[in-house]
Design a protein around this motif. Sequence first.
Motif, PDB file in Angstrom:
ATOM      1  N   GLU A 230       0.837  -1.208   0.000  1.00  0.00           N
ATOM      2  CA  GLU A 230       0.000   0.000   0.000  1.00  0.00           C
ATOM      3  C   GLU A 230       0.869   1.255   0.000  1.00  0.00           C
ATOM      4  N   ASN A 231       2.075   1.122   0.547  1.00  0.00           N
ATOM      5  CA  ASN A 231       3.038   2.218   0.505  1.00  0.00           C
ATOM      6  C   ASN A 231       3.752   2.138  -0.844  1.00  0.00           C
ATOM      7  N   HIS A 232       3.483   3.043  -1.743  1.00  0.00           N
ATOM      8  CA  HIS A 232       4.001   2.944  -3.102  1.00  0.00           C
ATOM      9  C   HIS A 232       5.518   3.020  -3.177  1.00  0.00           C
ATOM     10  N   HIS A 233       6.152   3.757  -2.308  1.00  0.00           N
ATOM     11  CA  HIS A 233       7.596   3.933  -2.351  1.00  0.00           C
ATOM     12  C   HIS A 233       8.267   3.071  -1.289  1.00  0.00           C
ATOM     13  N   ILE A 234       9.018   2.048  -1.750  1.00  0.00           N
ATOM     14  CA  ILE A 234       9.683   1.132  -0.824  1.00  0.00           C
ATOM     15  C   ILE A 234      11.191   1.184  -1.045  1.00  0.00           C
ATOM     16  N   LEU A 235      11.948   1.020   0.023  1.00  0.00           N
ATOM     17  CA  LEU A 235      13.397   1.090  -0.024  1.00  0.00           C
ATOM     18  C   LEU A 235      13.963  -0.096  -0.807  1.00  0.00           C
ATOM     19  N   ASP A 236      14.855   0.215  -1.728  1.00  0.00           N
ATOM     20  CA  ASP A 236      15.500  -0.814  -2.552  1.00  0.00           C
ATOM     21  C   ASP A 236      16.614  -1.480  -1.740  1.00  0.00           C
ATOM     22  N   GLU A 237      16.238  -2.507  -0.978  1.00  0.00           N
ATOM     23  CA  GLU A 237      17.209  -3.142  -0.093  1.00  0.00           C
ATOM     24  C   GLU A 237      16.844  -4.592   0.170  1.00  0.00           C
ATOM     25  N   ASP A 238      17.753  -5.486  -0.205  1.00  0.00           N
ATOM     26  CA  ASP A 238      17.671  -6.914   0.125  1.00  0.00           C
ATOM     27  C   ASP A 238      16.563  -7.686  -0.582  1.00  0.00           C
ATOM     28  N   PHE A 239      15.959  -7.131  -1.640  1.00  0.00           N
ATOM     29  CA  PHE A 239      15.064  -7.910  -2.492  1.00  0.00           C
ATOM     30  C   PHE A 239      15.917  -8.642  -3.528  1.00  0.00           C
ATOM     31  N   ILE A 240      15.365  -9.695  -4.130  1.00  0.00           N
ATOM     32  CA  ILE A 240      16.084 -10.329  -5.235  1.00  0.00           C
ATOM     33  C   ILE A 240      16.240  -9.352  -6.403  1.00  0.00           C
ATOM     34  N   PRO A 241      15.155  -8.708  -6.878  1.00  0.00           N
ATOM     35  CA  PRO A 241      15.337  -7.675  -7.907  1.00  0.00           C
ATOM     36  C   PRO A 241      15.818  -6.371  -7.273  1.00  0.00           C
ATOM     37  N   ARG A 242      16.879  -5.790  -7.853  1.00  0.00           N
ATOM     38  CA  ARG A 242      17.462  -4.567  -7.312  1.00  0.00           C
ATOM     39  C   ARG A 242      17.804  -3.606  -8.450  1.00  0.00           C
ATOM     40  N   TYR A 243      18.175  -2.413  -8.075  1.00  0.00           N
ATOM     41  CA  TYR A 243      18.514  -1.401  -9.080  1.00  0.00           C
ATOM     42  C   TYR A 243      19.627  -1.898  -9.998  1.00  0.00           C
ATOM     43  N   LYS A 244      20.583  -2.627  -9.447  1.00  0.00           N
ATOM     44  CA  LYS A 244      21.703  -3.120 -10.228  1.00  0.00           C
ATOM     45  C   LYS A 244      21.450  -4.486 -10.865  1.00  0.00           C
ATOM     46  N   SER A 245      20.222  -4.952 -10.854  1.00  0.00           N
ATOM     47  CA  SER A 245      19.892  -6.210 -11.523  1.00  0.00           C
ATOM     48  C   SER A 245      19.851  -5.984 -13.034  1.00  0.00           C
ATOM     49  N   THR A 246      20.561  -6.824 -13.769  1.00  0.00           N
ATOM     50  CA  THR A 246      20.700  -6.602 -15.213  1.00  0.00           C
ATOM     51  C   THR A 246      20.189  -7.741 -16.084  1.00  0.00           C
ATOM     52  N   ALA A 247      19.849  -8.874 -15.493  1.00  0.00           N
ATOM     53  CA  ALA A 247      19.335  -9.994 -16.299  1.00  0.00           C
ATOM     54  C   ALA A 247      18.798 -11.084 -15.389  1.00  0.00           C
ATOM     55  N   THR A 248      17.843 -11.847 -15.909  1.00  0.00           N
ATOM     56  CA  THR A 248      17.422 -13.096 -15.270  1.00  0.00           C
ATOM     57  C   THR A 248      17.456 -14.165 -16.344  1.00  0.00           C
ATOM     58  N   ILE A 249      18.183 -15.240 -16.079  1.00  0.00           N
ATOM     59  CA  ILE A 249      18.383 -16.285 -17.091  1.00  0.00           C
ATOM     60  C   ILE A 249      18.238 -17.661 -16.442  1.00  0.00           C
ATOM     61  N   ALA A 250      17.430 -18.516 -17.064  1.00  0.00           N
ATOM     62  CA  ALA A 250      17.271 -19.894 -16.605  1.00  0.00           C
ATOM     63  C   ALA A 250      17.606 -20.825 -17.770  1.00  0.00           C
ATOM     64  N   ILE A 251      18.691 -21.554 -17.640  1.00  0.00           N
ATOM     65  CA  ILE A 251      19.066 -22.540 -18.656  1.00  0.00           C
ATOM     66  C   ILE A 251      18.394 -23.859 -18.297  1.00  0.00           C
ATOM     67  N   GLU A 252      17.505 -24.307 -19.180  1.00  0.00           N
ATOM     68  CA  GLU A 252      16.777 -25.561 -18.977  1.00  0.00           C
ATOM     69  C   GLU A 252      17.367 -26.617 -19.889  1.00  0.00           C
ATOM     70  N   GLY A 253      17.912 -27.673 -19.289  1.00  0.00           N
ATOM     71  CA  GLY A 253      18.582 -28.699 -20.066  1.00  0.00           C
ATOM     72  C   GLY A 253      17.642 -29.731 -20.653  1.00  0.00           C
ATOM     73  N   CYS A 254      18.212 -30.846 -21.082  1.00  0.00           N
ATOM     74  CA  CYS A 254      17.423 -31.940 -21.639  1.00  0.00           C
ATOM     75  C   CYS A 254      17.137 -32.962 -20.537  1.00  0.00           C
ATOM     76  N   ALA A 255      16.207 -33.878 -20.807  1.00  0.00           N
ATOM     77  CA  ALA A 255      16.025 -35.004 -19.898  1.00  0.00           C
ATOM     78  C   ALA A 255      17.366 -35.728 -19.818  1.00  0.00           C
ATOM     79  N   PRO A 256      17.875 -36.033 -18.626  1.00  0.00           N
ATOM     80  CA  PRO A 256      19.210 -36.613 -18.497  1.00  0.00           C
ATOM     81  C   PRO A 256      19.415 -37.851 -19.361  1.00  0.00           C
ATOM     82  N   VAL A 257      20.562 -37.901 -20.013  1.00  0.00           N
ATOM     83  CA  VAL A 257      20.927 -39.043 -20.850  1.00  0.00           C
ATOM     84  C   VAL A 257      21.783 -40.009 -20.036  1.00  0.00           C
TER      85      VAL A 257
END
Length: 370
Positions: A230-257
């Motif tokens: 409800e408070n629109h302005h929240i301190l940018d501290e200790d969240f996973i997404p941050r000001y210096k976050s530049t990418a999110t990447i998930a490499i999904e492999g194949c079913a193990p051989v």
Amino acid sequence: MVVAAFCSATAFACTSAIVSASANPDGRPILWKHRDTSTIDNKVEYVPAKEGSFAYVALFNAADKDLKEAWMGMNEFGFAVMNTASYNIKDDKVSAKNMDKEGVLMTKALQTCKTVDDFRKLLDNYPRPMGVEANFGVIDALGNGAYFETNNHSYQFFDLADAPGGVLVRTNYSHSGRKGEGYGFIREANAECLLEKYVENGSVTPEILTEKLSRTFYHDGYKKDLTLSENHHILDEDFIPRYKSTATIAIEGCAPVQSLDSISPDIVSRQYIMWTGMGYPPVSQIRPVMCAPDGVPYELRGTLPNGHCILGDEAKKIRNEVFDVKSKKGKTFIDISKLYNEHGTGYAQKAIEANKEVYEKAKKLRDGAK
């Protein structure tokens, strides 16, 4: 140091996870990295095979014209690697100018490794001092996965096979390092809390990682999710997404051989997907990347001036609008109402909705491939 739990490293950070095939409903291991760095502009490029090295696709800093430092990637034999900076395992006096060589080491790994064990051998034989202080995460086509908590002279191995629920999480300290030192304690707890029910159900997917963990403002220190605050302005501290976050990447492999004889560049190019959100993760658009000459979408490549990519610049522009409030003592605040609102029209909400279709289409194409 209790204070360390509420601090954040400014230059190199990241939140990451390795997910076993048993914890993913599609039976595929996943390597995830939410990148935090002062090097705000990134790109994705494909590097063809050369004599003595494998082809691979990876995340690079925009200014890296020669593609010398890979910060996460996968190669044509199904080996994938990423890192998070650590701040509690360096035990020598190697100077700062001779450190931060993780990208160089990961490039070598992508060029030469097929398996987790190959990566172990690479570390065993790598010239000392290695110039690194990091948690390296790796997976392979055999279904193996591990973190190697590594400093200039040694490493500690954490096998994914031993992980409760088949999931390992790391941020910016090493579990084998000096107790109470490092960064990212709260972010690690955030990730573990957000993943808990999915781990219990064996339902951890790339979407959970890029669309939930990378876009949710849960704070485990307060035991509270501020995503719809409800408070629109929240301190940018200790969240996973941050000001210096530049990418999110998930490499999904194949079913193990069962054997490496069963894997080939053709199979990897059709079965492996590097789900990539470039720029500020809460607003990033996901694109599927394959390990193939035509496998990197144009808008992720460094086609703009100074090696910038189209989607990265678009996300950065929105990020600068979201972080429009600064207050006393130089602290930065997020206008969370621009990301999420009760009408479902926030930047993050619209991105999540659009990314659903991207995931659905790409998975349908992959799973229909013979």
